[in-house]
Design an enzyme around this catalytic site. Structure first.
Site, PDB file in Angstrom:
ATOM      1  N   GLY A   1     -15.464  -1.072  -2.557  1.00  4.39           N
ATOM      2  CA  GLY A   1     -15.008  -0.712  -4.016  1.00  4.39           C
ATOM      3  C   GLY A   1     -16.069   0.445  -3.572  1.00  4.39           C
ATOM      4  O   GLY A   1     -16.313   2.056  -5.191  1.00  4.39           O
TER       5      GLY A   1
ATOM      6  N   HIS B   1       1.057  -0.867   0.152  1.00  3.29           N
ATOM      7  CA  HIS B   1      -0.110   0.036  -0.095  1.00  3.29           C
ATOM      8  C   HIS B   1       1.058   1.215   0.058  1.00  3.29           C
ATOM      9  O   HIS B   1       0.601   2.202  -0.752  1.00  3.29           O
ATOM     10  CB  HIS B   1      -0.836  -0.305   1.159  1.00  3.29           C
ATOM     11  CG  HIS B   1      -2.175   1.594   1.305  1.00  3.29           C
ATOM     12  ND1 HIS B   1      -2.695   0.530  -0.071  1.00  3.29           N
ATOM     13  CD2 HIS B   1      -2.366   2.245   2.155  1.00  3.29           C
ATOM     14  CE1 HIS B   1      -3.806   2.131   0.560  1.00  3.29           C
ATOM     15  NE2 HIS B   1      -3.208   2.823   1.209  1.00  3.29           N
TER      16      HIS B   1
ATOM     17  N   LYS C   1     -10.341  13.734  -3.454  1.00 10.74           N
ATOM     18  CA  LYS C   1     -10.576  13.127  -2.824  1.00 10.74           C
ATOM     19  C   LYS C   1     -10.763  13.585  -1.502  1.00 10.74           C
ATOM     20  O   LYS C   1      -9.821  14.281  -0.925  1.00 10.74           O
ATOM     21  CB  LYS C   1     -11.341  11.793  -2.427  1.00 10.74           C
ATOM     22  CG  LYS C   1     -10.295  10.904  -2.234  1.00 10.74           C
ATOM     23  CD  LYS C   1     -10.135   9.280  -2.450  1.00 10.74           C
ATOM     24  CE  LYS C   1      -9.445   8.901  -1.899  1.00 10.74           C
ATOM     25  NZ  LYS C   1      -9.430   7.148  -1.648  1.00 10.74           N
TER      26      LYS C   1
ATOM     27  N   ASP D   1      -5.249   1.290  -8.977  1.00  9.45           N
ATOM     28  CA  ASP D   1      -5.334   1.997  -7.254  1.00  9.45           C
ATOM     29  C   ASP D   1      -4.498   0.957  -7.461  1.00  9.45           C
ATOM     30  O   ASP D   1      -4.007  -1.127  -8.074  1.00  9.45           O
ATOM     31  CB  ASP D   1      -6.295   1.495  -7.470  1.00  9.45           C
ATOM     32  CG  ASP D   1      -6.496   2.275  -5.307  1.00  9.45           C
ATOM     33  OD1 ASP D   1      -5.360   2.931  -4.891  1.00  9.45           O
ATOM     34  OD2 ASP D   1      -7.465   2.589  -5.053  1.00  9.45           O
TER      35      ASP D   1
ATOM     36  N   ARG E   1     -11.743  11.530   2.725  1.00 11.09           N
ATOM     37  CA  ARG E   1     -12.412  10.613   3.574  1.00 11.09           C
ATOM     38  C   ARG E   1     -12.840  11.251   4.913  1.00 11.09           C
ATOM     39  O   ARG E   1     -12.388  11.764   5.349  1.00 11.09           O
ATOM     40  CB  ARG E   1     -11.091   9.447   3.395  1.00 11.09           C
ATOM     41  CG  ARG E   1     -11.496   7.951   4.169  1.00 11.09           C
ATOM     42  CD  ARG E   1     -10.356   7.095   4.179  1.00 11.09           C
ATOM     43  NE  ARG E   1      -9.746   7.261   3.310  1.00 11.09           N
ATOM     44  CZ  ARG E   1     -10.695   5.685   2.128  1.00 11.09           C
ATOM     45  NH1 ARG E   1     -10.409   4.989   2.445  1.00 11.09           N
ATOM     46  NH2 ARG E   1      -9.779   5.979   1.016  1.00 11.09           N
TER      47      ARG E   1
END
Length: 324
Positions: A235, A138, A201, A229, A203
Site C-alpha cells: 500500500g 504486471h 514517482k 493499478d 522508486r
C-alpha cells in the site's frame, strides 16, 4: 478401413487447489459444474500430497489456483496437481492463475538478478500445462515467457463499470500511479470518457516498496480521482500517490486494482489513508485483518467462467473484450 472411431463427447472438468477455494467454487457455479473432489494435504515435513477422486482420462481439465501467500507453497501445489493430471491422461490441461506469482520480476534491473516470472512459466510448461489463463499480468511481455497459448483476461470492465456507476463522470479524472500504467489508464479514459493525469514517482532500487512521489501531471484540482493499478501490495506506493493528489487539490480519491495482495503494513496504511474507497477483484483472498468499510471486492468469477467456456468450446476469448 483401419483404426477405431469413437463417439465420445468432449468433457470439461474443473479442479481447484487450496489457495482460494471460494473463487473456484464461484467459477464452478458460473459454469454450472461441480469441482472435482480432490484429496490434498501436507505431510509433517511440508511436502504436499494430491490425488483426484475422479478419472480425468481424455478430459479437458481446467485447474484454478491463485498465487497468494504463502506463495511458494501454492505454486508448488499447482505444479504437483498439473503433474497428476498429466499422469492421469488428461486430454488437455489449462492452468487458471487469477493472480500470477513473481510477475513483478519480469526483467533484470541490474546484473546478477533472476527473471523469476519466466522461471514460473518454465515450471508450468515442464509440469505439463498446455495453456495458461490469467488476469491482468504486471506486464504484457510475460505472455511470451510461456511456450503455448496464454489467455490474458482484463478486469477493467468489471472495475470501470463499478466506478462509472457511482461517481459523477463530469468530475472524474483517471490517474496513472506511474508511467508504466498509462496505457491501461488510457483505456479507462476511453471507457468512462474522462481526462487523464499521471503521478510521477521514483522508486529506491535498494529498498523494497520504497517510493518517493515527485509531481502530478494533469489537472486534478476539485476532481474525483481514480487511481488505477494492477496490484496493491503493502500500500505504500498507492497511498503516497493518493497523498500527492490530495496535495494538488483533489476532492476525493478512489483506488482500484485487480489484485489486492495487501501484505505487511497494508492494513494500517489503507485504514489511515484519506482514500475514500479501495476497489479490488477477488483474484486473491482478502485477509481477515483487512475487512474494512472502505474496501470493496468485486467478483472476477463471471469473467473467468466465460473465458473457460470459450476455450472449451473452441470459441474466441478475445471476443469477450471486443464486445465490451
Amino acid at each position: 478401413m483401419t483404426g477405431i472411431k469413437t463417439t465420445g463427447e468432449k468433457k470439461l472438468m474443473l479442479f481447484s487447489g487450496r489457495a482460494h477455494p471460494e473463487l473456484a467454487e464461484e467459477v464452478a457455479h458460473q459454469l454450472g459444474v461441480g469441482l472435482v473432489p480432490t484429496k490434498a494435504f501436507d505431510f509433517a515435513n511440508g511436502e504436499i500430497y494430491v490425488r483426484f477422486q475422479e478419472s480425468a482420462r481424455g478430459a479437458d481439465c481446467f485447474l484454478i489456483q491463485s498465487h497468494t501467500a504463502p506463495i511458494n507453497k501454492w505454486i508448488m501445489e499447482q505444479l504437483i496437481m498439473i503433474d497428476a493430471l498429466k499422469r492421469a491422461s488428461a486430454r488437455s490441461i489449462t492452468v487458471i492463475i487469477p493472480s500470477y506469482g513473481y510477475a513483478r520480476q519480469d526483467k533484470k534491473h541490474r546484473g546478477r538478478e533472476p527473471i523469476s516470472a519466466r522461471l514460473v512459466a518454465d515450471m508450468l510448461k515442464c509440469a505439463g500445462a498446455h495453456r495458461i489463463l490469467t488476469v491482468d499480468l504486471h506486464t504484457d511481455q510475460i505472455q511470451g515467457f510461456f511456450d503455448g497459448p496464454v489467455d490474458h483476461l482484463s478486469a477493467l470492465p468489471v472495475l470501470a463499470d463499478y466506478v462509472g456507476a457511482k461517481v459523477d463522470r463530469n468530475k472524474l479524472t483517471i490517474v496513472s500511479p506511474d508511467a508504466g500504467r498509462v496505457r491501461v489508464a488510457d483505456r479507462w479514459c476511453d471507457r468512462l470518457d474522462a481526462p487523464l493525469a499521471i503521478v510521477h514517482k521514483r522508486r529506491d532500487k535498494d529498498v523494497a516498496n520504497q517510493v518517493t512521489v515527485h509531481e502530478v501531471v494533469g489537472d486534478v484540482k476539485g476532481r474525483v480521482c481514480v487511481l488505477v493499478d494492477d496490484m496493491v501490495d503493502t500500500g505504500g506506493t498507492i497511498c503516497a500517490a493518493a497523498d500527492a493528489l490530495f496535495a494538488h487539490g483533489a476532492e476525493d480519491v478512489i483506488v482500484t486494482a485487480t489484485h489486492g495482495i495487501l501484505s505487511g503494513p497494508a492494513a494500517d496504511r489503507l485504514k489511515n489513508s484519506k482514500v475514500s474507497e479501495f476497489v479490488f477483484t477477488d483474484t486473491l483472498p482478502v485477509p481477515s485483518s483487512l475487512e474494512l468499510d472502505k474496501i470493496t471486492v468485486l467478483s472476477i468469477a463471471p469473467t473467468i467462467a466465460r473465458a473457460v467456456r470459450e476455450v472449451f468450446e473452441d470459441g474466441s476469448v478475445t471476443s469477450l473484450f471486443e464486445e465490451q
